[in-house]
Design a protein around this motif. Structure first.
Motif, PDB file in Angstrom:
ATOM      1  N   CYS A  23      34.927 -43.184 -37.895  1.00 38.11           N
ATOM      2  CA  CYS A  23      34.392 -44.156 -36.957  1.00 38.11           C
ATOM      3  C   CYS A  23      35.456 -44.419 -35.892  1.00 38.11           C
ATOM      4  CB  CYS A  23      33.975 -45.453 -37.632  1.00 38.11           C
ATOM      5  SG  CYS A  23      35.300 -46.439 -38.350  1.00 38.11           S
ATOM      6  N   ALA A  24      34.984 -44.823 -34.729  1.00 35.01           N
ATOM      7  CA  ALA A  24      35.879 -45.036 -33.609  1.00 35.01           C
ATOM      8  C   ALA A  24      35.327 -46.130 -32.712  1.00 35.01           C
ATOM      9  CB  ALA A  24      36.053 -43.748 -32.817  1.00 35.01           C
ATOM     10  N   ALA A  25      36.200 -46.861 -32.073  1.00 40.72           N
ATOM     11  CA  ALA A  25      35.811 -47.936 -31.165  1.00 40.72           C
ATOM     12  C   ALA A  25      36.265 -47.606 -29.753  1.00 40.72           C
ATOM     13  CB  ALA A  25      36.409 -49.256 -31.611  1.00 40.72           C
ATOM     14  N   GLY A  26      35.369 -47.834 -28.799  1.00 41.07           N
ATOM     15  CA  GLY A  26      35.711 -47.527 -27.420  1.00 41.07           C
ATOM     16  C   GLY A  26      34.541 -47.739 -26.498  1.00 41.07           C
ATOM     17  N   THR A  38      31.711 -55.184 -39.084  1.00 41.84           N
ATOM     18  CA  THR A  38      31.499 -53.913 -39.766  1.00 41.84           C
ATOM     19  C   THR A  38      30.322 -53.161 -39.156  1.00 41.84           C
ATOM     20  OG1 THR A  38      32.369 -54.808 -41.839  1.00 41.84           O
ATOM     21  CG2 THR A  38      31.038 -52.812 -41.990  1.00 41.84           C
ATOM     22  N   VAL A  39      30.479 -51.857 -39.051  1.00 46.61           N
ATOM     23  CA  VAL A  39      29.413 -50.968 -38.599  1.00 46.61           C
ATOM     24  C   VAL A  39      29.077 -50.028 -39.758  1.00 46.61           C
ATOM     25  CG1 VAL A  39      28.814 -49.116 -36.995  1.00 46.61           C
ATOM     26  CG2 VAL A  39      30.064 -51.113 -36.191  1.00 46.61           C
ATOM     27  N   TYR A  40      27.787 -49.735 -39.907  1.00 47.24           N
ATOM     28  CA  TYR A  40      27.325 -48.902 -41.005  1.00 47.24           C
ATOM     29  C   TYR A  40      26.658 -47.632 -40.471  1.00 47.24           C
ATOM     30  CZ  TYR A  40      27.798 -53.362 -43.410  1.00 47.24           C
ATOM     31  OH  TYR A  40      28.279 -54.541 -43.901  1.00 47.24           O
ATOM     32  N   LEU A  41      26.697 -46.609 -41.296  1.00 52.22           N
ATOM     33  CA  LEU A  41      25.927 -45.399 -41.025  1.00 52.22           C
ATOM     34  C   LEU A  41      25.166 -45.052 -42.304  1.00 52.22           C
ATOM     35  CD1 LEU A  41      25.288 -43.206 -38.895  1.00 52.22           C
ATOM     36  CD2 LEU A  41      27.024 -41.782 -40.022  1.00 52.22           C
ATOM     37  N   GLN A  42      23.877 -45.354 -42.288  1.00 55.46           N
ATOM     38  CA  GLN A  42      23.012 -45.019 -43.416  1.00 55.46           C
ATOM     39  C   GLN A  42      22.543 -43.578 -43.230  1.00 55.46           C
ATOM     40  OE1 GLN A  42      22.034 -46.868 -46.209  1.00 55.46           O
ATOM     41  NE2 GLN A  42      21.142 -44.917 -46.875  1.00 55.46           N
ATOM     42  N   MET A  43      22.825 -42.756 -44.215  1.00 60.94           N
ATOM     43  CA  MET A  43      22.482 -41.334 -44.120  1.00 60.94           C
ATOM     44  C   MET A  43      21.510 -40.981 -45.235  1.00 60.94           C
ATOM     45  SD  MET A  43      26.197 -39.694 -43.176  1.00 60.94           S
ATOM     46  CE  MET A  43      26.894 -39.979 -44.784  1.00 60.94           C
ATOM     47  N   ASN A  44      20.321 -40.590 -44.861  1.00 65.88           N
ATOM     48  CA  ASN A  44      19.279 -40.206 -45.808  1.00 65.88           C
ATOM     49  C   ASN A  44      18.958 -38.720 -45.652  1.00 65.88           C
ATOM     50  OD1 ASN A  44      19.064 -42.937 -46.594  1.00 65.88           O
ATOM     51  ND2 ASN A  44      17.543 -43.330 -44.997  1.00 65.88           N
ATOM     52  N   GLY A  91      19.845 -36.531 -51.019  1.00 64.76           N
ATOM     53  CA  GLY A  91      20.317 -37.851 -51.381  1.00 64.76           C
ATOM     54  C   GLY A  91      20.743 -38.677 -50.185  1.00 64.76           C
ATOM     55  N   SER A  92      21.291 -39.855 -50.479  1.00 62.82           N
ATOM     56  CA  SER A  92      21.677 -40.799 -49.437  1.00 62.82           C
ATOM     57  C   SER A  92      23.085 -41.334 -49.674  1.00 62.82           C
ATOM     58  CB  SER A  92      20.703 -41.979 -49.397  1.00 62.82           C
ATOM     59  OG  SER A  92      19.388 -41.563 -49.105  1.00 62.82           O
ATOM     60  N   LEU A  93      23.726 -41.699 -48.592  1.00 61.15           N
ATOM     61  CA  LEU A  93      25.001 -42.406 -48.623  1.00 61.15           C
ATOM     62  C   LEU A  93      25.006 -43.422 -47.486  1.00 61.15           C
ATOM     63  CD1 LEU A  93      27.679 -39.586 -49.134  1.00 61.15           C
ATOM     64  CD2 LEU A  93      27.099 -41.389 -50.758  1.00 61.15           C
ATOM     65  N   ARG A  94      25.737 -44.490 -47.688  1.00 60.45           N
ATOM     66  CA  ARG A  94      25.947 -45.446 -46.599  1.00 60.45           C
ATOM     67  C   ARG A  94      27.441 -45.564 -46.348  1.00 60.45           C
ATOM     68  NH1 ARG A  94      24.655 -51.902 -45.950  1.00 60.45           N
ATOM     69  NH2 ARG A  94      26.439 -52.052 -47.351  1.00 60.45           N
ATOM     70  N   ARG A 129      17.026 -39.278 -39.718  1.00 56.80           N
ATOM     71  CA  ARG A 129      17.674 -39.271 -41.035  1.00 56.80           C
ATOM     72  C   ARG A 129      18.794 -40.306 -41.141  1.00 56.80           C
ATOM     73  NH1 ARG A 129      20.442 -34.877 -42.841  1.00 56.80           N
ATOM     74  NH2 ARG A 129      21.144 -34.311 -40.729  1.00 56.80           N
ATOM     75  N   PHE A 130      19.534 -40.493 -40.063  1.00 57.40           N
ATOM     76  CA  PHE A 130      20.665 -41.419 -40.048  1.00 57.40           C
ATOM     77  C   PHE A 130      20.307 -42.671 -39.249  1.00 57.40           C
ATOM     78  CE2 PHE A 130      24.228 -37.964 -40.390  1.00 57.40           C
ATOM     79  CZ  PHE A 130      23.611 -37.464 -41.531  1.00 57.40           C
ATOM     80  N   THR A 131      20.866 -43.798 -39.680  1.00 58.38           N
ATOM     81  CA  THR A 131      20.681 -45.053 -38.950  1.00 58.38           C
ATOM     82  C   THR A 131      22.020 -45.761 -38.825  1.00 58.38           C
ATOM     83  OG1 THR A 131      18.432 -45.316 -39.818  1.00 58.38           O
ATOM     84  CG2 THR A 131      19.480 -47.258 -38.851  1.00 58.38           C
ATOM     85  N   ILE A 132      22.399 -46.068 -37.594  1.00 63.00           N
ATOM     86  CA  ILE A 132      23.627 -46.825 -37.354  1.00 63.00           C
ATOM     87  C   ILE A 132      23.248 -48.282 -37.123  1.00 63.00           C
ATOM     88  CG2 ILE A 132      23.637 -46.348 -34.859  1.00 63.00           C
ATOM     89  CD1 ILE A 132      26.710 -46.197 -35.036  1.00 63.00           C
ATOM     90  N   SER A 133      24.033 -49.177 -37.698  1.00 62.71           N
ATOM     91  CA  SER A 133      23.757 -50.605 -37.556  1.00 62.71           C
ATOM     92  C   SER A 133      25.076 -51.361 -37.591  1.00 62.71           C
ATOM     93  CB  SER A 133      22.832 -51.092 -38.667  1.00 62.71           C
ATOM     94  OG  SER A 133      23.439 -50.925 -39.941  1.00 62.71           O
ATOM     95  N   ARG A 134      25.013 -52.647 -37.289  1.00 64.72           N
ATOM     96  CA  ARG A 134      26.250 -53.423 -37.309  1.00 64.72           C
ATOM     97  C   ARG A 134      25.984 -54.825 -37.823  1.00 64.72           C
ATOM     98  NH1 ARG A 134      23.117 -55.795 -34.200  1.00 64.72           N
ATOM     99  NH2 ARG A 134      23.556 -56.477 -32.087  1.00 64.72           N
ATOM    100  N   ASP A 135      27.006 -55.390 -38.437  1.00 73.79           N
ATOM    101  CA  ASP A 135      26.987 -56.776 -38.897  1.00 73.79           C
ATOM    102  C   ASP A 135      28.169 -57.455 -38.216  1.00 73.79           C
ATOM    103  OD1 ASP A 135      27.313 -59.195 -40.214  1.00 73.79           O
ATOM    104  OD2 ASP A 135      26.659 -58.389 -42.142  1.00 73.79           O
ATOM    105  N   ASN A 136      27.900 -58.164 -37.147  1.00 76.92           N
ATOM    106  CA  ASN A 136      28.986 -58.755 -36.372  1.00 76.92           C
ATOM    107  C   ASN A 136      29.756 -59.802 -37.160  1.00 76.92           C
ATOM    108  OD1 ASN A 136      28.336 -57.156 -34.213  1.00 76.92           O
ATOM    109  ND2 ASN A 136      27.083 -58.693 -33.203  1.00 76.92           N
TER     110      ASN A 136
END
Length: 119
Positions: A94-97, A76-82, A14-17, A65-72
């Protein structure tokens, strides 16, 4: 401040975002990474994205399988996991640095969201 959401229970395949929403300050100068920690194991790097440039990097087990993306606009940053596998079960943070696979390069952390993949 960072806040993850989107975790849950899913069957294998399955998938989760996951979402990582930033608030309280601008994170435009920071890279954002995703890490995970399975029960009884050390926290490990999963993926990272530069906030402005869109350059990404993944752990080998996540590639394809995973895709990281961002919507400035949404900060928000996303991690699509398939094609999720039981071994993906962990608390995801998640972490910023600084753009890095090293968790010690990240200054700000979310509280984590649980992902459970059943077989």
């Amino acid at each position: 401040q960072l806040a993850e959401s989107g975790g849950g229970l899913v069957q294998a395949g399955g998938s989760l975002r996951l979402s990582c929403a930033a608030s309280g300050r601008t994170f435009s100068s920071y890279a954002v990474g995703w890490f995970r920690q399975a029960l009884g194991k050390e926290r490990e790097f999963v993926a990272v994205i530069t906030w402005s440039g869109g350059t990404t990097h993944y752990v080998d087990s996540a590639k394809g399988r995973f895709t990281i993306s961002r919507d400035n606009a949404k900060n928000t940053v996303y991690l699509q996991m398939n094609s999720l596998k039981p071994e993906d079960t962990a608390v995801y943070y998640c972490a910023a640095g600084v753009y890095s696979v090293d968790e010690y390069k990240y200054r700000y952390w979310g509280q984590g969201t649980q992902v459970t993949v059943s077989s």
